[in-house]
Design a protein around this motif. Sequence first.
Motif, short mmCIF file in Angstrom:
data_model
loop_
_atom_site.label_atom_id
_atom_site.label_comp_id
_atom_site.label_asym_id
_atom_site.label_seq_id
_atom_site.Cartn_x
_atom_site.Cartn_y
_atom_site.Cartn_z
N ARG A 53 0.64 -1.20 -0.06
CA ARG A 53 0.07 0.07 -0.09
C ARG A 53 0.77 1.17 -0.07
NH1 ARG A 53 -4.22 1.98 4.45
NH2 ARG A 53 -5.08 3.59 3.52
N PHE A 54 1.89 1.31 0.99
CA PHE A 54 2.81 2.35 1.01
C PHE A 54 4.08 1.98 0.28
CE2 PHE A 54 -0.36 2.52 4.75
CZ PHE A 54 -0.91 3.69 4.43
N LYS A 55 4.60 3.09 -0.26
CA LYS A 55 5.71 3.24 -1.17
C LYS A 55 6.78 4.48 -0.60
CE LYS A 55 4.86 -0.41 -3.31
NZ LYS A 55 5.42 -1.75 -3.03
N SER A 56 7.73 4.27 -1.00
CA SER A 56 8.94 5.21 -0.58
C SER A 56 9.37 4.98 0.70
CB SER A 56 8.68 6.60 -0.94
OG SER A 56 8.18 6.61 -2.45
N ASP A 57 10.08 6.12 1.35
CA ASP A 57 10.58 6.11 2.70
C ASP A 57 9.87 7.12 3.41
OD1 ASP A 57 12.34 3.90 2.49
OD2 ASP A 57 13.79 5.35 1.15
N ALA A 58 9.56 8.34 2.90
CA ALA A 58 9.13 9.20 3.65
C ALA A 58 8.19 10.30 2.62
CB ALA A 58 9.95 10.26 4.32
N PHE A 59 7.35 11.15 3.04
CA PHE A 59 6.26 11.93 2.43
C PHE A 59 5.74 12.89 3.17
CE2 PHE A 59 3.64 9.12 4.72
CZ PHE A 59 2.51 9.76 5.17
N SER A 60 5.34 13.90 2.37
CA SER A 60 4.66 15.25 3.06
C SER A 60 3.58 15.50 2.09
CB SER A 60 5.81 16.29 3.29
OG SER A 60 6.12 16.98 1.84
N GLU A 61 2.98 16.47 2.18
CA GLU A 61 1.67 16.99 1.28
C GLU A 61 2.70 17.26 0.16
OE1 GLU A 61 -1.23 20.86 0.85
OE2 GLU A 61 -0.96 19.89 3.11
N ARG A 62 3.76 17.77 -0.04
CA ARG A 62 4.30 18.10 -1.33
C ARG A 62 5.21 17.08 -1.80
NH1 ARG A 62 4.58 22.31 -4.62
NH2 ARG A 62 6.33 22.87 -5.89
N TYR A 63 5.78 16.34 -1.04
CA TYR A 63 7.16 15.48 -1.52
C TYR A 63 6.82 14.10 -1.31
CZ TYR A 63 9.49 19.78 -2.09
OH TYR A 63 10.02 21.12 -2.72
N GLN A 64 7.40 13.16 -2.28
CA GLN A 64 7.57 11.83 -2.00
C GLN A 64 8.97 11.47 -2.01
OE1 GLN A 64 4.63 10.22 -1.51
NE2 GLN A 64 5.48 8.18 -1.43
N ARG A 87 7.26 7.55 -10.51
CA ARG A 87 5.89 6.96 -10.60
C ARG A 87 4.95 7.13 -9.11
NH1 ARG A 87 8.99 2.50 -13.03
NH2 ARG A 87 9.14 1.51 -10.98
N GLU A 88 5.92 6.80 -7.86
CA GLU A 88 5.15 6.86 -6.75
C GLU A 88 4.62 8.31 -6.52
OE1 GLU A 88 7.94 5.13 -4.14
OE2 GLU A 88 8.08 3.28 -5.06
N ALA A 89 5.61 9.39 -6.77
CA ALA A 89 5.10 10.60 -6.44
C ALA A 89 3.97 11.01 -7.37
CB ALA A 89 6.34 11.70 -6.78
N LEU A 90 3.97 10.63 -8.31
CA LEU A 90 2.89 10.81 -9.42
C LEU A 90 1.51 10.45 -9.22
CD1 LEU A 90 1.88 11.99 -12.20
CD2 LEU A 90 2.51 9.91 -13.28
N ARG A 91 1.46 9.09 -8.58
CA ARG A 91 0.35 8.35 -7.95
C ARG A 91 -0.19 9.30 -6.68
NH1 ARG A 91 1.00 2.49 -4.70
NH2 ARG A 91 -1.42 2.36 -4.32
N TYR A 92 0.70 9.97 -6.17
CA TYR A 92 0.18 10.62 -4.97
C TYR A 92 0.10 12.09 -5.14
CZ TYR A 92 0.89 6.39 -2.37
OH TYR A 92 0.92 4.97 -1.88
N GLY A 93 0.32 12.61 -6.41
CA GLY A 93 0.37 14.15 -6.73
C GLY A 93 1.27 14.87 -6.14
N ARG A 94 2.33 14.23 -5.86
CA ARG A 94 3.64 14.76 -5.34
C ARG A 94 4.80 14.95 -6.19
NH1 ARG A 94 2.36 10.78 -0.38
NH2 ARG A 94 0.89 12.04 0.57
#
Length: 144
Positions: A53-64, A87-94
């Motif tokens: 479900r969750f990818k990458s290592d950290a995130f914020s409203e703006r960054y993946q 790809r992961e950033a695009l998926r979350y709009g980041r």
Amino acid sequence: MKKKQKKEDPLRELRVRSQSFTTSNRKTVSEQESHVASAIGGDTVPGSGCGQRFKSDAFSERYQVEAKQTQNMSLSLTIEWLRKISREALRYGRVPMMHIRFLNGYRDLPDKDWVVVPEREFKKLYDLACGQNGSLGRWDGGVL
């Protein structure tokens, strides 16, 4: 008499890799991910992004963010890493971001942590930091 051949273990390489990933490695990775999450005003990803479900290592409203670190004197930034985080950033709009930490060999550098973002994001950050008509001028993709 023939010797019995060992069956090849397809998971052997993964087991060896996970054994070499010691507790101290997990600690430095966790510290890096927490540092990045705090710096961007975000959170770390549970399980360091290893779940479905969750990818990458950290995130914020703006960054993946994908965090990488090395004890070596160099780290090869691969297209595959950039594709993955994009790809992961695009998926979350980041906006995709790579955070790279050098654990050794940086002592003659002012910083051990480095950030890679797309040039369009750098331009926005540069223009914001310097103002539209800042003393350094606007970023046009050329030399500062």
